[in-house]
Write an enzyme that holds these catalytic residues in place. Sequence first.
Site, mmCIF file in Angstrom:
data_model
loop_
_atom_site.group_PDB
_atom_site.id
_atom_site.type_symbol
_atom_site.label_atom_id
_atom_site.label_comp_id
_atom_site.label_asym_id
_atom_site.label_seq_id
_atom_site.Cartn_x
_atom_site.Cartn_y
_atom_site.Cartn_z
ATOM 1 N N MET A 1 44.863 30.921 49.708
ATOM 2 C CA MET A 1 44.159 31.352 48.537
ATOM 3 C C MET A 1 44.940 30.816 47.343
ATOM 4 O O MET A 1 44.102 29.950 46.419
ATOM 5 C CB MET A 1 43.636 32.591 48.300
ATOM 6 N N HIS B 1 36.751 36.014 40.724
ATOM 7 C CA HIS B 1 36.601 36.223 42.184
ATOM 8 C C HIS B 1 36.357 34.712 42.733
ATOM 9 O O HIS B 1 35.114 34.415 42.648
ATOM 10 C CB HIS B 1 35.686 37.134 42.682
ATOM 11 N N TYR C 1 25.205 30.146 46.463
ATOM 12 C CA TYR C 1 26.506 29.344 46.288
ATOM 13 C C TYR C 1 27.631 30.161 46.939
ATOM 14 O O TYR C 1 28.906 29.653 47.354
ATOM 15 C CB TYR C 1 26.895 29.049 44.740
ATOM 16 N N ASN D 1 36.526 31.765 49.882
ATOM 17 C CA ASN D 1 37.114 30.754 50.657
ATOM 18 C C ASN D 1 36.306 29.950 51.386
ATOM 19 O O ASN D 1 35.312 30.392 51.880
ATOM 20 C CB ASN D 1 38.002 31.597 51.351
ATOM 21 N N SER E 1 38.391 40.730 45.682
ATOM 22 C CA SER E 1 37.139 40.485 46.331
ATOM 23 C C SER E 1 36.403 42.112 46.026
ATOM 24 O O SER E 1 35.218 41.966 46.389
ATOM 25 C CB SER E 1 37.284 40.197 47.581
ATOM 26 N N VAL F 1 47.237 38.176 44.886
ATOM 27 C CA VAL F 1 48.172 38.818 45.699
ATOM 28 C C VAL F 1 47.306 39.390 46.667
ATOM 29 O O VAL F 1 46.116 39.320 46.598
ATOM 30 C CB VAL F 1 49.421 39.528 45.097
ATOM 31 N N VAL F 2 48.132 40.136 47.646
ATOM 32 C CA VAL F 2 47.453 40.879 48.724
ATOM 33 C C VAL F 2 46.305 42.056 48.101
ATOM 34 O O VAL F 2 46.579 42.567 46.818
ATOM 35 C CB VAL F 2 48.284 41.600 49.346
#
EC number: 4.2.1.17
Length: 729
Positions: free
Chosen positions: A324, A450, A660, A453, A429, A400-401
């Site tokens: 990401m 946000h 989108y 992917n 997210s 990050v995570v």
Amino acid sequence: MLYKGDTLYLDWLEDGIAELVFDAPGSVNKLDTATVASLGQALEVLEKQHDLKGLLLRSNKAAFIVGADITEFLSLFLVPEEQLSQWLHFANSVFNRLEDLPVPTLAAVNGYALGGGCECVLATDYRLATPDLRIGLPETKLGIMPGFGGSVRLPRMLGADSALEIIAAGKDVGAEHALKIGLVDGVVKQEKLIEGAIAVLRQAITGDLDWRAKRQPKLEPLKLSKIEAAMSFTIAKGMVAQTAGKHYPAPMTAVKTIEAAARFGREEALNLENKSFVPLAHTNEARALVGIFLNDQYVKGKAKKLTKDIETPKQAAVLGAGIMGGGIAYQSAWKGVPVIMKDINDKSLNLGMTEAAKLLNKQLERGKIDGLKLAGVISTIHPTLDYAGFDRVDAVVEAVVENPKVKKAVLAETEQKVRPETVLASNTSTIPIGELASALERPENFCGMHFFNPVHRMPLVEIIRGEKSSDETIAKVVAWASKMGKTPIVVNDCPGFFVNRVLFPYFAGFSQLLRDGADFRKVDKVMEKQFGWPMGPAYLLDVVGIDTAHHAQAVMAAGFPQRMQKEYRDAIDALFDASRFGQKNGLGFWRYKEDSKGKPKKEEDAAVDDLLASVSQTKRDFSDDEIIARMMIPMINEVVRCLEEGIIASPAEADMALVYGLGFPPFHGGAFRWLDTQGSAKYLDMAQQYQHLGPLYEVPEGLRNKARHNEPYYPPVEPARPVGSLKTA
């Protein structure tokens, strides 16, 4: 001055050569109903000029004609079929008169000549273009087909194969390709365009160029043998059936129309084009696809207005590398904003740089860039294990995570390393921005950003306004996202924001279907083939990651316990407990193996049925309609709640975020366009059949009101004025 209308004028240029100049008020020329009528009036004047020797068409704008005025489409499409057909006959009579002038004609084309703009220049004998040309017929992308003679003239000019490729796919091409296939006759620099155009017209006037021979093929049947025709049209229909499918009727209609018209001259062929265009214009698909175009313009216009006084970040940073982070870094660098990519270990940094390099190499393989450009872009991504250079950064996005404690710690630490005016954003997210902002000294400089992917492919970026986010912070992050080539949509803060908040009720509907005995394979098939999603829910969960979905499900349940807290163990729990995390480890609802291109290919895995048996009732069959209803009602209800609560500002923004960000089928136009097409009352009747399934199936009060008063979510569109008045607009 021979003629002056509101959007074009006609005047003498020199030695019997007249020029017809498109010069509409505003920044661009559009071929709207008024311009078509004005063109007809200009031609009426021109036809009376006995000294006329040649005609030059040109534009006073940076683009020749960007296309028809799509803002008129929805009202035109509401006109009765017979009336729309009459107006098209009138419009085509104008272009036929242009084509039939007893003198050579030439279009000097700069910039864009799309749709009606392209069809206009096809009616001239010669076309000269500047190197920045983009010319084509994108109508099938709007659910229609060319209606001003494009499907008649283009095949007769280029041959069937090249024309079918452009028309069926809704393509536009650049100057070099247009010259190669014969769509333009020459390419000259902008400053030489008029000089070159006059030179060509003079050659035609003196007889050095045979303009009559150039014009003649456009008036005749398509020159194809029976075998050639069979090959061209059979291949084209096969390709269209494979790519467009049943939900997009326009490409197949266009191909079949060109095939049927091939044996006729211009007049009969135009009649066939008219007969095909009119029914397409009255389809729900055309209204939905035109709606998407207009919504896209609205969303981009809103972002432009928001950022008009804002400077785009000149130096950015990404916290957290990996796939990401590497994707975000690539996108920023590729679009011209250098980026520092920070992580706490070399392995992640290498992964991030590898991802960026892989994406650049794909551009190299496709011929989009050369080695020098690749090296230049990659050199603007600076991997680091420390905060060196962060004092020069204008904007930072944390990736990050998905853990609030980790994110808070990283953001708080970074805040101490950047300038006071630097904006911080989180790529979370699901975690509320207000919760993450609590760790910061300057929460006004913080918001959500946000990405979806894979970053390089997904157009949407959700910009999440926290309770304390300043307008300037939002504007700066919107400007950065726009610079990256993304479509930013601003939403307000809540768990899951907009897209994930409405996605997880959809997944909940899926879990309930499986609990009640549905086969996930059939659900996937119905949602893909019948409703039109690019992936069914099982496949989508595998791509998202079962572990990711499991975590997000818990966050959403905590945020909205009344609706999203489930009281049973579901399929996601069962797969998660069995360490079947989806594509990432090769096992989810499906088993995945790499194909010859190294991409994951799904295969059936009997073991998953045994796992799901523990969380499902006895298998039973559900109808397609029942599957669609049970999947879509929770999502639609949540979308409506988000509008009512002000999480999303408008139906247009909601629909574009769904298309989108999630791949909501474009031919439906988004959730609100779909609701308006169904009618709120019809939707309410359907939803009430399933309200026994729980709170997610309870229709919000605002939607009930719409149903009671038969009100749409989009402003009602009035049919265009009668065709007689359009002719003289």
